[in-house]
Design a protein around this motif. Structure first.
Motif, PDB file in Angstrom:
ATOM      1  N   LEU A  75       0.830  -1.207   0.000  1.00 16.43           N
ATOM      2  CA  LEU A  75       0.000   0.000   0.000  1.00 16.43           C
ATOM      3  C   LEU A  75       0.863   1.255   0.000  1.00 16.43           C
ATOM      4  CD1 LEU A  75      -2.743  -1.080   2.567  1.00 16.43           C
ATOM      5  CD2 LEU A  75      -3.015  -0.832   0.098  1.00 16.43           C
ATOM      6  N   TYR A  76       1.921   1.224   0.800  1.00 17.36           N
ATOM      7  CA  TYR A  76       2.833   2.374   0.837  1.00 17.36           C
ATOM      8  C   TYR A  76       3.509   2.585  -0.508  1.00 17.36           C
ATOM      9  CZ  TYR A  76       7.083   5.045   1.566  1.00 17.36           C
ATOM     10  OH  TYR A  76       8.095   5.954   1.438  1.00 17.36           O
ATOM     11  N   ASP A  77       3.940   1.482  -1.122  1.00 16.70           N
ATOM     12  CA  ASP A  77       4.621   1.578  -2.409  1.00 16.70           C
ATOM     13  C   ASP A  77       3.688   2.167  -3.467  1.00 16.70           C
ATOM     14  OD1 ASP A  77       6.984   0.918  -4.101  1.00 16.70           O
ATOM     15  OD2 ASP A  77       5.558  -0.388  -5.110  1.00 16.70           O
ATOM     16  N   ALA A  78       2.425   1.700  -3.479  1.00 14.51           N
ATOM     17  CA  ALA A  78       1.451   2.234  -4.435  1.00 14.51           C
ATOM     18  C   ALA A  78       1.209   3.720  -4.188  1.00 14.51           C
ATOM     19  CB  ALA A  78       0.137   1.453  -4.341  1.00 14.51           C
ATOM     20  N   TRP A  79       1.079   4.086  -2.899  1.00 13.13           N
ATOM     21  CA  TRP A  79       0.878   5.493  -2.552  1.00 13.13           C
ATOM     22  C   TRP A  79       2.077   6.331  -2.974  1.00 13.13           C
ATOM     23  CZ3 TRP A  79       3.952   8.443   0.689  1.00 13.13           C
ATOM     24  CH2 TRP A  79       3.470   9.713   1.005  1.00 13.13           C
ATOM     25  N   TYR A  80       3.283   5.819  -2.712  1.00  9.37           N
ATOM     26  CA  TYR A  80       4.502   6.553  -3.032  1.00  9.37           C
ATOM     27  C   TYR A  80       4.633   6.770  -4.539  1.00  9.37           C
ATOM     28  CZ  TYR A  80       9.488   7.684  -3.322  1.00  9.37           C
ATOM     29  OH  TYR A  80      10.682   8.283  -3.592  1.00  9.37           O
ATOM     30  N   VAL A  81       4.404   5.703  -5.320  1.00  9.45           N
ATOM     31  CA  VAL A  81       4.516   5.808  -6.772  1.00  9.45           C
ATOM     32  C   VAL A  81       3.497   6.798  -7.316  1.00  9.45           C
ATOM     33  CG1 VAL A  81       4.212   4.574  -8.956  1.00  9.45           C
ATOM     34  CG2 VAL A  81       5.502   3.516  -7.097  1.00  9.45           C
ATOM     35  N   PHE A  82       2.257   6.720  -6.818  1.00 15.62           N
ATOM     36  CA  PHE A  82       1.216   7.628  -7.302  1.00 15.62           C
ATOM     37  C   PHE A  82       1.556   9.071  -6.984  1.00 15.62           C
ATOM     38  CE2 PHE A  82      -2.554  10.181  -6.330  1.00 15.62           C
ATOM     39  CZ  PHE A  82      -3.121  10.234  -7.582  1.00 15.62           C
ATOM     40  N   ASN A  83       2.000   9.322  -5.749  1.00 21.26           N
ATOM     41  CA  ASN A  83       2.301  10.697  -5.364  1.00 21.26           C
ATOM     42  C   ASN A  83       3.492  11.253  -6.109  1.00 21.26           C
ATOM     43  OD1 ASN A  83       0.696  11.975  -2.892  1.00 21.26           O
ATOM     44  ND2 ASN A  83       0.691   9.758  -2.662  1.00 21.26           N
ATOM     45  N   LYS A  84       4.476  10.412  -6.419  1.00 14.10           N
ATOM     46  CA  LYS A  84       5.599  10.860  -7.238  1.00 14.10           C
ATOM     47  C   LYS A  84       5.126  11.173  -8.651  1.00 14.10           C
ATOM     48  CE  LYS A  84       9.221  10.890  -4.568  1.00 14.10           C
ATOM     49  NZ  LYS A  84      10.009  12.117  -4.338  1.00 14.10           N
ATOM     50  N   ALA A  85       4.225  10.320  -9.176  1.00 14.49           N
ATOM     51  CA  ALA A  85       3.719  10.546 -10.530  1.00 14.49           C
ATOM     52  C   ALA A  85       2.846  11.779 -10.590  1.00 14.49           C
ATOM     53  CB  ALA A  85       2.937   9.317 -10.998  1.00 14.49           C
ATOM     54  N   ASP A  86       2.125  12.025  -9.485  1.00 16.91           N
ATOM     55  CA  ASP A  86       1.195  13.150  -9.451  1.00 16.91           C
ATOM     56  C   ASP A  86       1.847  14.421  -8.908  1.00 16.91           C
ATOM     57  OD1 ASP A  86      -1.408  14.093  -9.960  1.00 16.91           O
ATOM     58  OD2 ASP A  86      -1.906  13.996  -7.836  1.00 16.91           O
ATOM     59  N   ASP A  87       3.162  14.421  -8.866  1.00 17.41           N
ATOM     60  CA  ASP A  87       3.907  15.561  -8.341  1.00 17.41           C
ATOM     61  C   ASP A  87       3.700  16.777  -9.237  1.00 17.41           C
ATOM     62  OD1 ASP A  87       5.658  17.345  -7.272  1.00 17.41           O
ATOM     63  OD2 ASP A  87       7.459  16.143  -7.598  1.00 17.41           O
ATOM     64  N   ASP A  88       2.961  17.766  -8.722  1.00 11.89           N
ATOM     65  CA  ASP A  88       2.683  18.956  -9.535  1.00 11.89           C
ATOM     66  C   ASP A  88       3.682  20.071  -9.262  1.00 11.89           C
ATOM     67  OD1 ASP A  88       1.931  19.788  -7.049  1.00 11.89           O
ATOM     68  OD2 ASP A  88      -0.137  20.296  -7.586  1.00 11.89           O
ATOM     69  N   SER A  89       4.757  19.751  -8.526  1.00 11.18           N
ATOM     70  CA  SER A  89       5.770  20.776  -8.263  1.00 11.18           C
ATOM     71  C   SER A  89       6.449  21.226  -9.546  1.00 11.18           C
ATOM     72  CB  SER A  89       6.829  20.247  -7.291  1.00 11.18           C
ATOM     73  OG  SER A  89       7.614  19.225  -7.877  1.00 11.18           O
ATOM     74  N   ILE A 102      13.541   7.982 -14.472  1.00  8.09           N
ATOM     75  CA  ILE A 102      14.207   9.173 -13.954  1.00  8.09           C
ATOM     76  C   ILE A 102      13.263  10.354 -14.157  1.00  8.09           C
ATOM     77  CG2 ILE A 102      16.142  10.764 -14.238  1.00  8.09           C
ATOM     78  CD1 ILE A 102      17.022   8.137 -13.082  1.00  8.09           C
ATOM     79  N   ASN A 103      13.044  11.142 -13.098  1.00  4.00           N
ATOM     80  CA  ASN A 103      12.147  12.284 -13.238  1.00  4.00           C
ATOM     81  C   ASN A 103      12.902  13.495 -13.797  1.00  4.00           C
ATOM     82  OD1 ASN A 103      13.492  13.610 -11.121  1.00  4.00           O
ATOM     83  ND2 ASN A 103      11.966  13.048  -9.589  1.00  4.00           N
ATOM     84  N   PRO A 104      12.218  14.587 -14.097  1.00  2.59           N
ATOM     85  CA  PRO A 104      12.886  15.741 -14.699  1.00  2.59           C
ATOM     86  C   PRO A 104      13.975  16.369 -13.827  1.00  2.59           C
ATOM     87  CG  PRO A 104      10.537  15.862 -15.128  1.00  2.59           C
ATOM     88  CD  PRO A 104      10.743  14.749 -14.148  1.00  2.59           C
ATOM     89  N   TYR A 105      13.964  16.037 -12.521  1.00  5.74           N
ATOM     90  CA  TYR A 105      15.002  16.552 -11.631  1.00  5.74           C
ATOM     91  C   TYR A 105      16.251  15.669 -11.630  1.00  5.74           C
ATOM     92  CZ  TYR A 105      10.986  19.136  -9.674  1.00  5.74           C
ATOM     93  OH  TYR A 105       9.873  19.927  -9.501  1.00  5.74           O
ATOM     94  N   GLY A 106      16.201  14.581 -12.400  1.00  8.58           N
ATOM     95  CA  GLY A 106      17.329  13.660 -12.427  1.00  8.58           C
ATOM     96  C   GLY A 106      17.311  12.637 -11.321  1.00  8.58           C
ATOM     97  N   GLU A 107      16.178  12.509 -10.621  1.00  5.04           N
ATOM     98  CA  GLU A 107      16.055  11.576  -9.501  1.00  5.04           C
ATOM     99  C   GLU A 107      15.374  10.283  -9.955  1.00  5.04           C
ATOM    100  OE1 GLU A 107      15.146  15.159  -6.274  1.00  5.04           O
ATOM    101  OE2 GLU A 107      13.515  14.014  -7.191  1.00  5.04           O
ATOM    102  N   TYR A 108      15.696   9.178  -9.277  1.00  2.38           N
ATOM    103  CA  TYR A 108      15.034   7.906  -9.591  1.00  2.38           C
ATOM    104  C   TYR A 108      13.552   8.005  -9.261  1.00  2.38           C
ATOM    105  CZ  TYR A 108      13.571   3.054  -9.493  1.00  2.38           C
ATOM    106  OH  TYR A 108      12.895   1.879  -9.726  1.00  2.38           O
ATOM    107  N   SER A 109      12.723   7.555 -10.183  1.00  2.00           N
ATOM    108  CA  SER A 109      11.282   7.585  -9.989  1.00  2.00           C
ATOM    109  C   SER A 109      10.638   6.549 -10.893  1.00  2.00           C
ATOM    110  CB  SER A 109      10.719   8.978 -10.326  1.00  2.00           C
ATOM    111  OG  SER A 109       9.306   8.967 -10.344  1.00  2.00           O
ATOM    112  N   LEU A 110       9.794   5.704 -10.313  1.00  2.00           N
ATOM    113  CA  LEU A 110       9.134   4.678 -11.121  1.00  2.00           C
ATOM    114  C   LEU A 110       8.224   5.279 -12.180  1.00  2.00           C
ATOM    115  CD1 LEU A 110       8.251   1.955  -8.442  1.00  2.00           C
ATOM    116  CD2 LEU A 110       9.982   1.824 -10.228  1.00  2.00           C
TER     117      LEU A 110
END
Length: 234
Positions: A31-45, A94-102
């Motif tokens: 559940l945490y992993d799913a939440w983490y992946v979703f929130n990283k994907a939904d990062d509107d920063s 890899i996200n636009p900040y160069g960080e690992y992200s699923l």
């Protein structure tokens, strides 16, 4: 003998308790992993660094040097920076900040020109849940939805010096081995394929000799791809 069976029962109860605790921890982690992946994907920063025509991204934008553009599809969740790596694997995780992200990044095919000057360019993005990233492309398989969401903007370059308008006109599913659809050098081939196989095709959209495809997976493990096609206007 009686004492032996008492100890065996105690041992059995403890083993079962340990088993259920481990199972519970696995569920909690899932559940945490799913939440983490979703929130990283939904990062509107990212959107705080969204460029405007002619001014580009702010100087403090922490995007990597691989940033090439910003794509917006009006009245949808598609509003993201576009990256381009030396190959088509780099920005999968890899996200636009160069960080690992699923959830990775929206990225331009490595074979395309970074200034979108090619006749046919391809953008890729993961198919996340709840309309995040390129999951929103699913809606374009509905003709009415596509007709009502047919505009967008592509702001190109760190300086935002080039702005293209987008006219979304078609969508279809193809196999990943369909070379015509996923070959950014062949405008004639892709135009013919769209005419023959598009599931939704709005012929009233003004045509252009410059086409942009938005591509995503249709399922977590699948060789099928969903493509949404846009005319690109100077």
């Amino acid at each position: 003998m009686k004492r032996f069976w008492i100890w065996m029962n105690i041992l059995y109860e403890r083993v079962m308790l340990l088993f259920f605790l481990v199972a519970l921890l696995i569920v909690i982690y899932g559940l945490y992993d799913a939440w983490y992946v979703f929130n990283k994907a939904d990062d509107d920063s990212y959107r705080r660094y969204k460029p405007t025509a002619g001014s580009g991204v702010p100087n403090d934008a922490p995007f990597t040097e691989d940033y090439v553009a910003w794509i917006t599809v009006d009245d949808t969740n598609i509003d993201y920076p576009v990256m381009q790596g030396d190959d088509n694997m780099k920005y999968l995780n890899i996200n636009p900040y160069g960080e690992y992200s699923l959830s990775g990044s929206i990225f331009l095919d490595s074979r395309n020109a970074a200034d979108f000057s090619d006749d046919y360019s391809i953008l890729y993005g993961h198919h996340m849940e709840y309309g995040v990233m390129f999951d929103a492309l699913d809606d374009f398989l509905d003709k009415e939805y596509l007709n009502d969401h047919s505009t967008g903007t592509l702001i190109v370059g760190q300086d935002g010096g080039k702005v293209y308008k987008l006219g979304i006109f078609a969508s279809m599913k193809v196999n990943v081995y369909e070379k015509k659809a996923l070959d950014p050098v062949s405008l004639d081939s892709i135009s013919k394929l769209i005419n023959e196989k598009a599931e939704v095709y709005n012929t009233s959209i003004e045509k252009s000799e410059h086409i942009l495809a938005l591509s995503t997976c249709t399922e977590p493990v699948s060789t099928n791809r969903l493509l949404v096609f846009c005319y690109v206007y100077e």
